[in-house]
Enzyme design. Structure first.
Site, PDB file in Angstrom:
ATOM      1  N   TYR A 142       5.716   5.889   5.015  1.00 32.81           N
ATOM      2  CA  TYR A 142       6.833   6.764   4.682  1.00 32.81           C
ATOM      3  C   TYR A 142       7.560   7.314   5.900  1.00 32.81           C
ATOM      4  O   TYR A 142       8.551   8.033   5.757  1.00 32.81           O
ATOM      5  CB  TYR A 142       6.350   7.861   3.726  1.00 32.81           C
ATOM      6  CG  TYR A 142       6.175   7.285   2.337  1.00 32.81           C
ATOM      7  CD1 TYR A 142       7.158   7.419   1.379  1.00 32.81           C
ATOM      8  CD2 TYR A 142       5.051   6.534   2.019  1.00 32.81           C
ATOM      9  CE1 TYR A 142       7.032   6.846   0.128  1.00 32.81           C
ATOM     10  CE2 TYR A 142       4.906   5.946   0.772  1.00 32.81           C
ATOM     11  CZ  TYR A 142       5.905   6.108  -0.167  1.00 32.81           C
ATOM     12  OH  TYR A 142       5.785   5.518  -1.414  1.00 32.81           O
ATOM     13  N   ALA A 166       0.850  -1.194   0.000  1.00 34.20           N
ATOM     14  CA  ALA A 166       0.000   0.000   0.000  1.00 34.20           C
ATOM     15  C   ALA A 166       0.883   1.241   0.000  1.00 34.20           C
ATOM     16  O   ALA A 166       1.875   1.305   0.730  1.00 34.20           O
ATOM     17  CB  ALA A 166      -0.910   0.013   1.226  1.00 34.20           C
ATOM     18  N   LYS A 167       0.503   2.214  -0.823  1.00 33.05           N
ATOM     19  CA  LYS A 167       1.237   3.485  -0.822  1.00 33.05           C
ATOM     20  C   LYS A 167       0.540   4.391   0.200  1.00 33.05           C
ATOM     21  O   LYS A 167      -0.282   5.246  -0.147  1.00 33.05           O
ATOM     22  CB  LYS A 167       1.254   4.113  -2.214  1.00 33.05           C
ATOM     23  CG  LYS A 167       2.267   5.244  -2.370  1.00 33.05           C
ATOM     24  CD  LYS A 167       2.370   5.679  -3.825  1.00 33.05           C
ATOM     25  CE  LYS A 167       3.298   6.877  -3.983  1.00 33.05           C
ATOM     26  NZ  LYS A 167       4.720   6.539  -3.754  1.00 33.05           N
ATOM     27  N   ALA A 168       0.852   4.119   1.461  1.00 33.08           N
ATOM     28  CA  ALA A 168       0.178   4.780   2.570  1.00 33.08           C
ATOM     29  C   ALA A 168       1.115   5.763   3.254  1.00 33.08           C
ATOM     30  O   ALA A 168       2.332   5.529   3.342  1.00 33.08           O
ATOM     31  CB  ALA A 168      -0.303   3.731   3.579  1.00 33.08           C
TER      32      ALA A 168
END
Length: 308
Positions: free
Chosen positions: A164, A158-160
């Protein structure tokens, strides 16, 4: 003092409004718990006019990331795509970076609280992510002391926003130590990816890259490179890779929407290959950037002409 130049307009919750008016409450769920998903997308100024690169593929991943986190985005894929076009046009840009962003807004205060899901799409001009000249000269990288999260802890696919935090630790450590970017190992001790980029190593004319099981985001630029390489007779191998292969490979580069294709000339002070971008790295750069200047045919329909 930041020198960032902000654009005039932004899309938020269905409306294009002045940048300064796109606000959220300090008690928004996402600010406290990292409950957001996002995409990074580039618009290139091609010989046929501005075109957004793999817009639908990116925004499909936005919805996939939201699904993993049980976030119901209150807009359709077509509506988010249209917002991306509209905000670039409204800001008068021809070359731009896009940031579609969905997040849990103000509502309840617990981890599992029900909140509205707010959505914005910002755009601005972005040059080379890792600095001027790095696409030609390459960067010096280091292996970070921070590892990526283990499987079944946080979903790397998931690019959550919360993911980051890991990338921030990796990137800031690298900058503090004087390197251009950091490289993270997985919890297995094997290679994962860069702070915010996927990795490709070159051995004997073939591209080797770490698998999605190595706690990495399955990048769209990564997929683009694999597709272009195989279509042009370049072997691509996805496999687990130990840290020391960073020192032994013939060539090495990072890739991502922001980083594009950035060569790495050294890792941990050890020279990679000849210490400058190698022939296969240059070939991949030519194929990739050729999509935007007409040298590489867009046989997959990846370029979506800017509408509006």
């Amino acid at each position: 003092m930041s020198t960032q130049q902000y654009p005039e307009w932004i899309w938020q919750n269905g409306v294009i409004k002045p940048w300064a008016e796109a606000t959220t409450h300090v008690m928004s769920h996402a600010l406290h718990y990292g409950s957001s998903v996002f995409e990074g997308i580039r618009c290139y100024d091609t010989p046929n006019g501005p075109a957004i690169f793999r817009l639908t593929d990116h925004n499909k991943r936005l919805f996939a990331s939201a699904k993993i986190y049980d976030m119901a985005i209150p807009y359709t894929l077509d509506e988010i795509n249209a917002a991306c076009h509209a905000v670039i046009v409204r800001n008068g840009l021809r070359k731009a970076y896009l940031r579609p962003f969905a997040y849990r807004g103000l509502g309840g205060f617990g981890l599992s609280a029900d909140t509205p899901v707010d959505v914005s799409v910002a755009t601005w001009f972005m040059g080379p992510y890792l600095g001027e000249g790095v696409l030609d000269a390459g960067i010096d990288a280091c292996v970070s002391s921070w590892q990526r999260f283990a499987p079944n802890t946080i979903p790397a696919g998931a690019k959550a926003g919360g993911n980051y935090l890991s990338g921030q630790l990796v990137a800031r450590e690298a900058r503090r130590l004087g390197f251009g970017e950091g490289i993270a190992l997985a919890s297995t001790g094997l290679l994962s990816e860069g702070a915010g980029e996927n990795l490709f190593l070159v051995f004997d004319g073939a591209l080797h890259t770490t698998p999605v099981s190595a706690a990495l985001l399955n990048g769209i630029t990564r997929n683009t490179i694999i597709t272009l390489a195989r279509a042009n007779g370049i072997e691509v191998v996805e496999r687990d890779l130990p840290r020391e292969y960073l020192y032994l490979c013939d060539e090495l580069f990072m890739c991502g929407t922001a980083a594009e294709i950035t060569p790495i000339r050294s890792v941990d002070g050890r020279q990679v290959g000849t210490g400058k971008p190698g022939p296969l790295t240059r070939r991949i750069q030519d194929l990739f950037f050729g999509l935007f200047d007409g040298r590489t045919p867009d046989t997959h329909g990846w370029l979506e002409p800017l509408q509006g």
